[in-house]
Every structure is written in C-alpha cells, then in structure tokens.
Design a protein around this motif. Structure first.
Motif, mmCIF file in Angstrom:
data_model
loop_
_atom_site.group_PDB
_atom_site.id
_atom_site.type_symbol
_atom_site.label_atom_id
_atom_site.label_comp_id
_atom_site.label_asym_id
_atom_site.label_seq_id
_atom_site.Cartn_x
_atom_site.Cartn_y
_atom_site.Cartn_z
ATOM 1 N N GLU A 53 62.350 30.194 22.042
ATOM 2 C CA GLU A 53 63.575 29.996 21.269
ATOM 3 C C GLU A 53 64.643 29.274 22.094
ATOM 4 O O GLU A 53 65.406 28.472 21.574
ATOM 5 N N LYS A 54 64.682 29.560 23.382
ATOM 6 C CA LYS A 54 65.640 28.887 24.269
ATOM 7 C C LYS A 54 65.157 27.497 24.655
ATOM 8 O O LYS A 54 65.928 26.697 25.192
ATOM 9 N N ARG A 55 63.871 27.249 24.429
ATOM 10 C CA ARG A 55 63.209 25.983 24.795
ATOM 11 C C ARG A 55 63.360 25.703 26.293
ATOM 12 O O ARG A 55 63.514 24.566 26.736
ATOM 13 N N HIS A 56 63.289 26.770 27.083
ATOM 14 C CA HIS A 56 63.406 26.623 28.529
ATOM 15 C C HIS A 56 62.637 27.753 29.210
ATOM 16 O O HIS A 56 62.733 28.913 28.805
ATOM 17 N N LEU A 57 61.870 27.413 30.251
ATOM 18 C CA LEU A 57 61.022 28.389 30.930
ATOM 19 C C LEU A 57 61.789 29.248 31.923
ATOM 20 O O LEU A 57 61.351 30.350 32.254
ATOM 21 N N SER A 96 67.157 21.588 42.119
ATOM 22 C CA SER A 96 68.041 20.748 41.292
ATOM 23 C C SER A 96 67.524 19.316 41.261
ATOM 24 O O SER A 96 68.065 18.418 41.897
ATOM 25 N N GLU A 97 66.446 19.131 40.512
ATOM 26 C CA GLU A 97 65.856 17.803 40.344
ATOM 27 C C GLU A 97 66.748 16.953 39.437
ATOM 28 O O GLU A 97 67.622 17.464 38.734
ATOM 29 N N PHE A 98 66.507 15.652 39.427
ATOM 30 C CA PHE A 98 67.244 14.772 38.518
ATOM 31 C C PHE A 98 66.854 15.043 37.068
ATOM 32 O O PHE A 98 67.627 14.775 36.154
ATOM 33 N N GLU A 99 65.652 15.551 36.880
ATOM 34 C CA GLU A 99 65.190 15.919 35.539
ATOM 35 C C GLU A 99 64.819 17.387 35.549
ATOM 36 O O GLU A 99 64.214 17.884 36.496
ATOM 37 N N ASP A 100 65.188 18.103 34.481
ATOM 38 C CA ASP A 100 64.849 19.515 34.364
ATOM 39 C C ASP A 100 63.473 19.632 33.711
ATOM 40 O O ASP A 100 63.337 19.545 32.490
ATOM 41 N N TYR A 101 62.467 19.840 34.556
ATOM 42 C CA TYR A 101 61.080 19.886 34.075
ATOM 43 C C TYR A 101 60.729 21.210 33.411
ATOM 44 O O TYR A 101 59.619 21.357 32.892
ATOM 45 N N LEU A 102 61.642 22.172 33.427
ATOM 46 C CA LEU A 102 61.357 23.459 32.803
ATOM 47 C C LEU A 102 61.830 23.545 31.357
ATOM 48 O O LEU A 102 61.625 24.560 30.694
ATOM 49 N N VAL A 103 62.467 22.479 30.879
ATOM 50 C CA VAL A 103 62.765 22.394 29.445
ATOM 51 C C VAL A 103 61.450 22.232 28.682
ATOM 52 O O VAL A 103 60.569 21.471 29.090
ATOM 53 N N ILE A 104 61.313 22.957 27.597
ATOM 54 C CA ILE A 104 60.116 22.829 26.752
ATOM 55 C C ILE A 104 60.389 21.701 25.765
ATOM 56 O O ILE A 104 60.880 21.918 24.652
ATOM 57 N N ASP A 105 60.092 20.473 26.178
ATOM 58 C CA ASP A 105 60.397 19.302 25.348
ATOM 59 C C ASP A 105 59.588 19.306 24.064
ATOM 60 O O ASP A 105 60.125 19.124 22.970
#
Length: 493
Positions: A405-409, A421-430
C-alpha cells in the motif's frame, strides 16, 4: 534463582533419566557448554537405542561417535532422482533479471545525495498518486499558507503527533514547502488510517485549508490496483534465512529439503511436487555471517565467513538442474545499507561459479518464466513493527500488505534499517509484482492480496538465545512452494 541454562540442563537430564540413561561428568560438561546440545538429545537417545550394545551411560566418547556418525551420514552424496532429472531436462526454464543494483551505487553519502534520494522517492510516488481521480492536478504545499477549499496535496510525512485535545496532527512537505494536516478526533475512519501511516512515506491529502491548517477529508496511500493473475504451469520454491555456519542451523532438515527437491524424499505426491519445480529463490541470510551481533562467535559452528560460503556451496551444489536465484540479507557478506549489492566472488567464489546460480541484489526483481518476483530480505520489518502499534514478528502478512500500500519496501529512514542515499530510490515498488518474497523474521506467512502472492519464507535455523528472550518461535524447516498459482508448504525435520 535458577537460571535458564540450569533449567534447560534439568530438562535434558530428565529426558535421559526417562529412558534409564545416565550422563557421566565429561558428557554433562560438553552438553552444558554447547548451546545447541538440547536439540540433539532425542537423536542421541535414538542413536543409543539403535546401537547393538546395551548402553546405560552417556560418555563423551559416545557423543563424539554420534557426531561423527551424523556427519558421515550428512556427507553422503545426494543425487537427483533419474525421473526428476529426465523431467527437468525437457523443461524450458527462462528467466530474466529485471532489476539488480549491483555495480550501480554512486552515492558519496553527503547531504546533496540525501536530497537527491528523497526527491527521487517523492517524484516516483507522486506519479503514482496523481493518477488517482481525487488527487489529479495536485497543488503545491506552499498554498497551505492561504485559504483554499477542496485542496489536493501530495507530500512526505515528517511527523505524526497527538494534540492535547485528542486530535491527530501530521506534518508533511514537498519541494515547495511544509504543511500541517489536522485529523479531527471525531473522524474515526481517518484516525484508523493514521494508524498505518509512518514517517517518511509519501501520501496524498484532500481537505480544506484555512491558511494555517489543512483540515483533512481523506488520507490516500499510493496503494496497488487488483493484479490480474497469470497462468502458471510450474512451481517456485522460496527459501531465506538458512544461516549456514550457525550452531543452530538444522543441517539434517536442510539435507532432507535438498533430497526432496532432487526427487528423493517424501511420498509420491511430494515427489510429484518436486518434479514440478522450475526455480529456487533464496531471499537472504544464506549464511550466519560473523560480527553481526555481540558474542555471535559463541553460536558459530563455522567461525570463518569464507568457510561458511564454502559449506553453502557444497550444500547448494547438490541442486544442479534448476536456476537458483540468491539475494543477500543483513547476515551476508555485502554492505549493510540497502539496497545491498549481490554477494561477490571475493567471499563466495564457489557459489558464484556454480552454473545454475544467479547472484542478485537486495532488493531485486526477476521474471521467472512469466512470473515477476520482487525479492526483498525484509530488514525494514523491524522498523515497521516499532512504528505501528500492535504488530509483532508473527504479523509479516500484515506488514507485507502495508508495504504494498505504501509502494515502498523500507519507507522509514534513519532507524534500524540502514538505507543508502542513492540518486535513485530502488526500494520504491514502481511496478506491482506477481510475487513479493521476503524473509528476515524466520516465520512463515502467506497471503494473496489483490492478486499478488505475498510470501515470507521461514528458516533452517532453530530458535536462538536472542529469539528466546523476545519470545520469537521460528518456523524452521517450513518451505513455501508456489505451485501453479496455489501456495503449498513442505515441512522438513
């Protein structure tokens, strides 16, 4: 006052006495000093009963004979059932790695990188939220300094507090500014929604603004749509938290698992299930690691990280005819901060060289035939449990639903889960996967949520002293198998 060790030894001695067996002094000292000894008592008694000689006293020599017997039994070559091998030879086993962050880490860890990281998280989740009809054409947060009706906002949660009058206050921000959101104490539905909101997640807000506060009508999470279920004419096995190298690693149960997946263990129905398996996914903590927590060395059967991975390669090496996808966890030899790169040859040379093993990052996304599987070890579960009242480590099904539901791991930043703190948040559930596979908590759970299979695999590590303190009972030896769209569970002892 009697301590845990003394109570445990009393129980062990009573077990032997019930079988008219005594312990001599050296055998007693050995068992007292070994944290895992209580787990072998029943097997030791069975071993003595199977011996041709009548034995009434357990000696240290007898324990050593048993351990050598058990080691020899375990080291027997595990071969694949010829019928299983024939079936798999005719199987098509295509797979694709859709996301793997290994060798894609560019962060220096400075404040600019942190800003880029949160901006990327915000933009990704904003693009999901603004597709919802009630949040179309969202307004900038700076507008909250004016009087506006029917306001639509998307922001990151800074804090959640209770007011002295019993209301709930949420502070959120976007790149243009900050705003205070008031949920009135009489808005029961909204207050219930607030229970699931955590710091640093991205939410949508609708309501009316008086130039000072936004009086909320609704709080909206990104959520997931109902996922159309795909046809699946094969099976996938999910493992995690094997913890090879720990004294509590149940090698006997694990070898039964390997015999089963090779078609050599269980009844006809279980063998048919094994013959249907096309992929094995291991979601982290394959080995116990070293230096993970204080005094871990006392609980290690293999105190060398390289030897732990050598042993893992020996055990996993008996599975030869199906692809094995291995992601790391917080006990594995890679950086602790998530996303974690794949385990490299530097530590696990033999595993990396095994032709059917594919090392991937944590998290990662793989397509197995036509099924999209998102693999995440699950360290963030610890933070979610602390942030959401009423949850514990047995509630992984609820936690996985919340992450979807949060679309984030790992939505909470700066707590127990280290996030790079990467330039892209790879833990978002795209993209919504067909399967989310997690681990970490050592307790099996499964739920199908809006068409998505949410699988938390158990462990092959028996209960540790740490888990006893926190009353965590692991489901060791329990292996989930997603078989033709239905979840089944194999239990190995």
């Amino acid at each position: 006052m009697e301590n845990n060790t003394e109570r445990n030894m009393s129980n062990i001695i009573e077990k032997f006495q019930n079988q008219n067996i005594l312990l001599n002094h050296n055998a007693y000292r050995f068992i007292k000093d070994e944290s895992y000894a209580d787990t072998i008592v029943d097997e030791l008694i069975e071993y003595m009963e199977s011996d041709k000689e009548d034995n009434y006293i357990v000696t240290l020599e007898m324990i050593n004979n048993y351990l050598n017997f058990e080691k020899k039994r375990i080291l027997e070559t595990i071969v694949e059932n010829p019928e299983t091998k024939k079936i798999r030879k005719n199987m098509n086993m295509p797979y694709e790695i859709k996301m793997d962050i290994t060798n894609q880490s560019y962060t220096n860890g400075d404040i600019h990188d942190l800003s880029e990281y949160f901006n990327n998280r915000y933009e990704k989740l904003r693009s999901i939220l603004e597709k919802k009809p009630e949040l179309r054409n969202p307004m900038e947060m700076k507008i909250t300094k004016s009087k506006v009706d029917n306001i639509r906002l998307i922001g990151i949660v800074d804090s959640i507090q209770n007011t002295k009058n019993g209301h709930k206050m949420i502070e959120i921000e976007d790149p243009t500014g900050e705003g205070k959101i008031l949920i009135h104490k009489d808005q029961e539905d909204l207050l219930n929604k607030c229970k699931n909101i955590v710091k640093d997640e991205i939410v949508g807000i609708t309501g009316n603004c008086n130039g000072n506060l936004v009086i909320a009508d609704d709080i909206i999470q990104p959520g997931i749509p109902r996922n159309p279920e795909k046809e699946m004419d094969f099976s996938i096995v999910f493992l995690s938290d094997v913890h090879i190298g720990s004294k509590m690693f149940d090698e006997k149960a694990f070898n039964h698992f390997i015999k089963w997946i090779n078609g050599n263990f269980g009844n006809e129905k279980q063998t048919d299930l094994a013959n249907d398996v096309k992929y094995l996914v291991i979601g982290g903590d394959l080995v116990d690691g070293i230096g993970i927590y204080p005094n871990q060395e006392k609980e290690l059967a293999i105190p060398d990280i390289y030897l732990q991975y050598e042993e893992a390669a020996r055990l996993i090496g008996d599975i030869t005819d199906i692809p094995i996808i291995i992601a790391p966890g917080n006990h594995d030899a890679t950086r602790l901060a998530e996303p974690q790169p794949a385990i490299t040859e530097q530590y696990a040379m033999d595993l990396n060289k095994q032709r059917n093993v594919e090392m991937v990052s944590n998290p990662s996304i793989v397509t197995l035939d036509n099924i999209n599987v998102e693999i995440y070890h699950g360290r963030s579960f610890d933070d979610i449990i602390m942030a959401m009242n009423g949850l514990d480590h047995s509630n992984t099904d609820i936690i996985m639903k919340e992450l979807m539901e949060k679309r984030h791991l790992a939505p909470i930043y700066g707590e127990r889960t280290a996030l790079a703190s990467e330039f892209e948040d790879y833990l978002v559930i795209d993209e919504v996967p067909d399967v989310l596979h997690t681990g970490h908590v050592h307790i099996n759970s499964y739920i199908k949520y809006k068409g998505v299979h949410l699988v938390n695999s158990g462990t092959f590590q028996r209960q540790t002293e740490f888990q006893k303190i926190y009353n965590i009972t692991p489901t060791y030896g329990h292996v989930p198998v997603l078989s033709r769209g239905k979840m089944k569970e194999m239990i190995f002892t």
